[in-house]
Design a protein around this motif. Structure first.
Motif, short mmCIF file in Angstrom:
data_model
loop_
_atom_site.label_atom_id
_atom_site.label_comp_id
_atom_site.label_asym_id
_atom_site.label_seq_id
_atom_site.Cartn_x
_atom_site.Cartn_y
_atom_site.Cartn_z
N TYR A 230 -3.49 10.68 52.83
CA TYR A 230 -4.37 10.09 52.66
C TYR A 230 -5.57 10.71 51.63
CZ TYR A 230 -2.82 7.48 57.10
OH TYR A 230 -2.75 7.11 57.74
N ILE A 231 -4.86 11.24 51.03
CA ILE A 231 -5.39 11.63 49.58
C ILE A 231 -4.85 11.20 48.05
CG2 ILE A 231 -6.17 14.50 48.32
CD1 ILE A 231 -7.40 13.78 50.71
N THR A 232 -3.60 11.15 47.91
CA THR A 232 -2.91 10.61 47.46
C THR A 232 -2.39 9.08 47.18
OG1 THR A 232 -0.55 12.95 47.23
CG2 THR A 232 -3.06 13.09 45.94
N GLN A 233 -1.35 9.42 48.75
CA GLN A 233 -1.19 8.15 49.15
C GLN A 233 -1.54 8.27 50.69
OE1 GLN A 233 3.47 10.33 49.69
NE2 GLN A 233 3.22 9.02 50.83
N CYS A 234 -0.98 7.17 50.81
CA CYS A 234 -1.04 6.63 52.56
C CYS A 234 0.31 6.91 52.78
CB CYS A 234 -1.05 5.30 52.39
SG CYS A 234 -3.20 5.22 52.62
N PRO A 235 0.80 7.52 53.91
CA PRO A 235 2.07 8.20 54.66
C PRO A 235 3.10 7.01 55.04
CG PRO A 235 0.20 8.16 56.54
CD PRO A 235 -0.17 7.40 55.34
N ARG B 6 -7.52 25.45 34.05
CA ARG B 6 -8.74 24.22 33.26
C ARG B 6 -7.67 23.33 33.75
NH1 ARG B 6 -10.24 24.49 27.42
NH2 ARG B 6 -9.29 26.56 28.26
N ALA B 7 -8.66 22.24 33.68
CA ALA B 7 -9.01 21.13 34.53
C ALA B 7 -8.03 20.14 33.30
CB ALA B 7 -9.93 20.04 34.94
N ASP B 8 -6.60 20.42 32.68
CA ASP B 8 -5.86 19.57 32.28
C ASP B 8 -4.47 18.21 33.07
OD1 ASP B 8 -4.38 20.98 33.59
OD2 ASP B 8 -3.84 21.76 30.79
N ASN B 9 -4.99 18.09 34.06
CA ASN B 9 -4.57 16.91 34.48
C ASN B 9 -5.40 16.05 35.74
OD1 ASN B 9 -2.35 15.78 36.01
ND2 ASN B 9 -1.97 17.53 37.46
N PRO B 10 -5.53 14.53 35.28
CA PRO B 10 -6.12 14.34 35.58
C PRO B 10 -5.86 13.27 36.96
CG PRO B 10 -4.64 12.87 33.73
CD PRO B 10 -5.05 14.30 34.00
N GLY B 11 -6.58 12.84 38.18
CA GLY B 11 -6.99 12.44 39.35
C GLY B 11 -6.85 13.08 40.17
N VAL B 12 -6.76 13.14 41.31
CA VAL B 12 -7.19 13.55 42.38
C VAL B 12 -6.60 14.37 43.40
CG1 VAL B 12 -8.29 12.75 44.72
CG2 VAL B 12 -8.91 11.20 43.39
N TRP B 13 -7.21 15.65 43.36
CA TRP B 13 -6.58 16.67 43.65
C TRP B 13 -6.65 18.18 44.63
CZ3 TRP B 13 -1.69 16.33 41.82
CH2 TRP B 13 -1.49 15.00 40.25
N PHE B 14 -5.86 17.77 45.96
CA PHE B 14 -6.42 18.50 47.14
C PHE B 14 -6.37 19.74 47.07
CE2 PHE B 14 -5.36 18.22 51.81
CZ PHE B 14 -6.64 18.12 52.17
N MET B 15 -7.66 20.31 47.05
CA MET B 15 -7.59 22.06 47.36
C MET B 15 -7.68 21.90 49.12
SD MET B 15 -10.09 25.55 45.80
CE MET B 15 -11.24 24.79 46.98
N HIS B 16 -7.33 23.64 49.19
CA HIS B 16 -7.61 23.47 51.25
C HIS B 16 -7.21 24.97 51.48
CE1 HIS B 16 -3.27 23.28 52.14
NE2 HIS B 16 -3.61 21.83 50.64
N CYS B 17 -7.49 25.53 52.34
CA CYS B 17 -6.39 26.53 53.38
C CYS B 17 -5.56 26.25 53.94
CB CYS B 17 -7.74 26.74 54.80
SG CYS B 17 -7.06 28.73 55.19
N HIS B 18 -4.44 27.03 53.15
CA HIS B 18 -2.83 26.67 53.81
C HIS B 18 -2.68 27.22 55.25
CE1 HIS B 18 1.01 25.42 52.94
NE2 HIS B 18 0.72 24.85 51.66
N LEU B 19 -3.48 27.90 55.83
CA LEU B 19 -3.92 27.98 57.38
C LEU B 19 -4.17 26.50 57.81
CD1 LEU B 19 -5.98 31.09 57.87
CD2 LEU B 19 -3.48 31.13 57.23
N GLU B 20 -2.30 26.13 58.64
CA GLU B 20 -2.82 24.55 58.91
C GLU B 20 -4.33 24.55 60.06
OE1 GLU B 20 -1.76 21.15 58.32
OE2 GLU B 20 -0.62 22.53 57.92
N LEU B 21 -4.58 25.14 61.08
CA LEU B 21 -5.35 25.43 61.94
C LEU B 21 -7.21 24.95 61.63
CD1 LEU B 21 -6.93 25.64 64.82
CD2 LEU B 21 -6.82 27.93 64.41
N HIS B 22 -6.82 25.84 60.01
CA HIS B 22 -8.41 25.73 59.05
C HIS B 22 -8.43 24.43 58.35
CE1 HIS B 22 -9.22 29.97 59.65
NE2 HIS B 22 -9.15 29.79 60.41
N THR B 23 -7.01 24.09 58.15
CA THR B 23 -7.18 22.25 57.25
C THR B 23 -7.48 21.34 58.24
OG1 THR B 23 -5.37 23.38 55.69
CG2 THR B 23 -5.65 20.85 56.07
N MET B 24 -6.86 21.20 59.68
CA MET B 24 -7.01 20.67 60.59
C MET B 24 -8.88 20.76 61.13
SD MET B 24 -5.60 20.45 64.61
CE MET B 24 -6.11 22.02 65.23
N TRP B 25 -9.57 21.22 60.90
CA TRP B 25 -10.62 21.91 61.15
C TRP B 25 -11.68 21.34 59.47
CZ3 TRP B 25 -10.35 27.25 64.43
CH2 TRP B 25 -10.05 27.36 65.37
#
Length: 559
Positions: A100-105, A512-531
């Protein structure tokens, strides 16, 4: 030992294959079948989701400059997407993988081909499921060998091995997560940590579930260590042996020697180990680092480093690991990490900054009529809890679909406060939204991530998709924009894709933002990402087609 010899032969054949492959043979193809398989650990058997029936999944071997085609076919009952963690995916977010960020599953019974060019990267990365908590069992290593004719900037090892640190739950993870969400609480901690899917002999029913590698005395071995755990930073050590750190997150570092490494979820670390001790059996061990009052699975996972000729009956020696809350060791270790910064491998740190961002990391509580206490725990950046869309954000951006997301993620928190002072237990509500931050193409960005004492302080490993970044500074307490930048390392800071924000502290990164697109940034603790501890950047196209997002592939999964 027959199995270990086969493993060694397998690595040898792979390596010979790399040495003998012609430069034009640069297309590497893999078939990933997502399958459910019954697996037994800790006296408990359960069905788990796997790739090709393997746990962990297959290692991807590729050379810098190669093209990868990985066809993923989903035979499991869950929707699936796979993220190739740390691969930069220039202009090609369609192959990045977060659902749901760069593709549907990829739906059950369907396939999707990830088409990836491995450009200007070499070293150890990894892949994992990027939907639900399925990366509990769906993960594996990516080994990128240097270009033909190139060598490592450190002594050529005699042999190498992958060590993937993970977690194991005796119960079905998705069931535990669903039950926890209904209560508005976290699910239980894992029942064990694992090394290459195995918890080691300190756990019940685990004699046969122990990873062992054979070493030859006097030889140097390269260990590619990956933290695939869902929620735990880990200390790792080998009894009686020093390790020389030579690479993090597929970027060469200035070598330094240590008895223990610290590795956060999502990170990779390559170390050289000299087999220079008396022939014996030595435990390799890992256990969590947690310097906040948060429950973790605090048991020790072990594997065995075994000198050639030593019988299996010899009891291995245990290493000494730091105390679970040894903040001083953690800060000192991370302070030793520096980029190699040579003419061949320069550290291109942005010195002129176009955009300065300041994001606070917070835990919170929102009303939940169906939850046990009428509230649910949540997490936020700048007081915004990210709401996942039902359409891929990259498609929405590329096709200009309206009403899928807003482009108004704030550059700083709505209200400044004493971020790391006394615990704050009032006004814990957060705002919900699918809000993204627009970044100009090729602009240089500085982002300060600030932990807060909303409910409690805690360390957070943050992963930025689509980019590496330089970790220019870090500290305990509140970031001081007047004083702290003077202490930034702008010469040889560590370059990585995942960084730990210290408990009750801050970390500053530049990219440097040299890569066009939509790019996710998140905590890699799965619990916090879910929250909801996540957001995304929309990096605009440049002026030419070669600076713009590639068109989507024809087999991109539908929503």
């Amino acid at each position: 030992m027959a199995i270990i010899n086969k493993i060694s032969l397998f690595f040898l054949f792979c390596y010979i294959g790399f040495l003998s492959s012609a430069a034009e043979a640069a297309l590497k193809k893999y078939q990933f079948d997502i399958q459910v398989k019954n697996v037994s650990r800790l006296c408990h058997a359960k069905p788990i989701v796997t790739v090709n029936g393997m746990f962990p999944g297959p290692t991807i071997y590729v050379r810098e400059g190669d093209r990868l085609l990985i066809n993923v076919t989903n035979y499991a009952q869950y929707n699936m997407s796979i993220h190739w963690h740390g691969l930069k995916q220039f202009r090609n977010g369609w192959a990045d993988g977060p659902a749901y960020i760069t593709q549907c599953p990829i739906q059950t019974g369907h396939s999707y081909k990830y088409d990836i060019n491995v450009t200007d990267q070499r070293g150890t990365l990894w892949w994992h499921a990027h939907i639900l908590w399925l990366r509990a069992t769906v993960y594996g290593a990516i080994v990128i060998m240097p270009k033909e004719g190139s060598s490592f900037p450190f002594p050529q090892p005699y042999q190498e091995a992958n060590l993937i640190l993970g977690e194991w739950w005796n119960s079905d993870v998705e069931t535990l997560v669903n039950q926890a969400n209904k209560l508005g609480l976290p699910p239980p901690s894992s029942d064990a940590h694992t090394i290459n899917g195995k918890p080691g002999p300190l756990f019940p029913c685990s004699e046969k579930h122990t990873f062992a590698m054979e070493v030859e005395r006097g030889k140097t071995h390269l260990l590619r260590i990956i933290n695939a755990a869902l929620n735990d930073d880990l200390f790792f050590a080998i009894a009686g042996h020093n390790m020389t750190v030579v690479e993090i997150d597929a970027v060469y570092t200035k070598p330094f020697t240590t008895q223990v490494i610290l590795i956060a979820p999502g990170q990779t670390t390559n170390v050289l180990v000299n087999a220079d001790q008396p022939p014996n059996r030595y435990f390799m061990a890992a256990r969590p680092f947690m310097d906040a009052p948060i429950p973790v699975d605090n048991k020790t996972v072990t594997a065995i480093l075994q000198y050639k000729g030593v019988p299996n009956t010899v009891v291995p020696i245990l290493p000494r690991l730091p105390a679970p809350n040894d903040t001083k060791f953690a800060l000192n270790y991370n302070g030793q990490l520096k980029s190699l910064n040579t003419p061949q491998f320069p550290a291109k740190v942005p010195l002129k900054i176009d955009r300065r961002l300041f994001y606070t990391i917070g835990l919170g509580q929102n009303p939940c009529p169906t939850c046990l206490n009428g509230t649910q725990l949540t997490a936020s950046l700048n007081n915004i809890t990210f709401v996942m869309p039902r359409v891929g954000l990259l498609q929405a951006h590329y096709f200009n679909l309206s009403a899928v997301f807003a482009m108004d993620f704030p550059d700083r928190p709505p209200v400044p406060f004493n971020y790391t002072g006394a615990p704050l237990a009032a006004n814990l509500g957060t705002k919900l939204g699918t809000r993204l931050s627009k970044v100009a193409y090729n602009s240089s960005v500085e982002l300060v991530l600030q932990d807060t004492n909303l409910l409690t302080v805690e360390s957070h490993p943050f992963h930025l998709h689509g980019f590496n970044f330089f970790v220019v500074g870090s500290g305990i307490g509140n970031f001081d924009p007047a004083k702290d930048p003077a202490k930034f390392n702008l010469v040889d800071p560590p370059e990585r894709n995942t960084v730990g924000v210290p408990t009750g502290g801050w970390t500053a990164i530049r990219f440097r933002a040299d890569n066009p697109g939509v790019w996710f940034m998140h905590c890699h603790l799965e619990l916090h990402t879910m929250w909801g501890l996540k957001m995304a950047f929309v990096v605009e196209n440049g002026k030419s087609p070669s600076e713009s997002i590639l068109p989507p592939p024809k087999d991109l999964p539908p929503c």
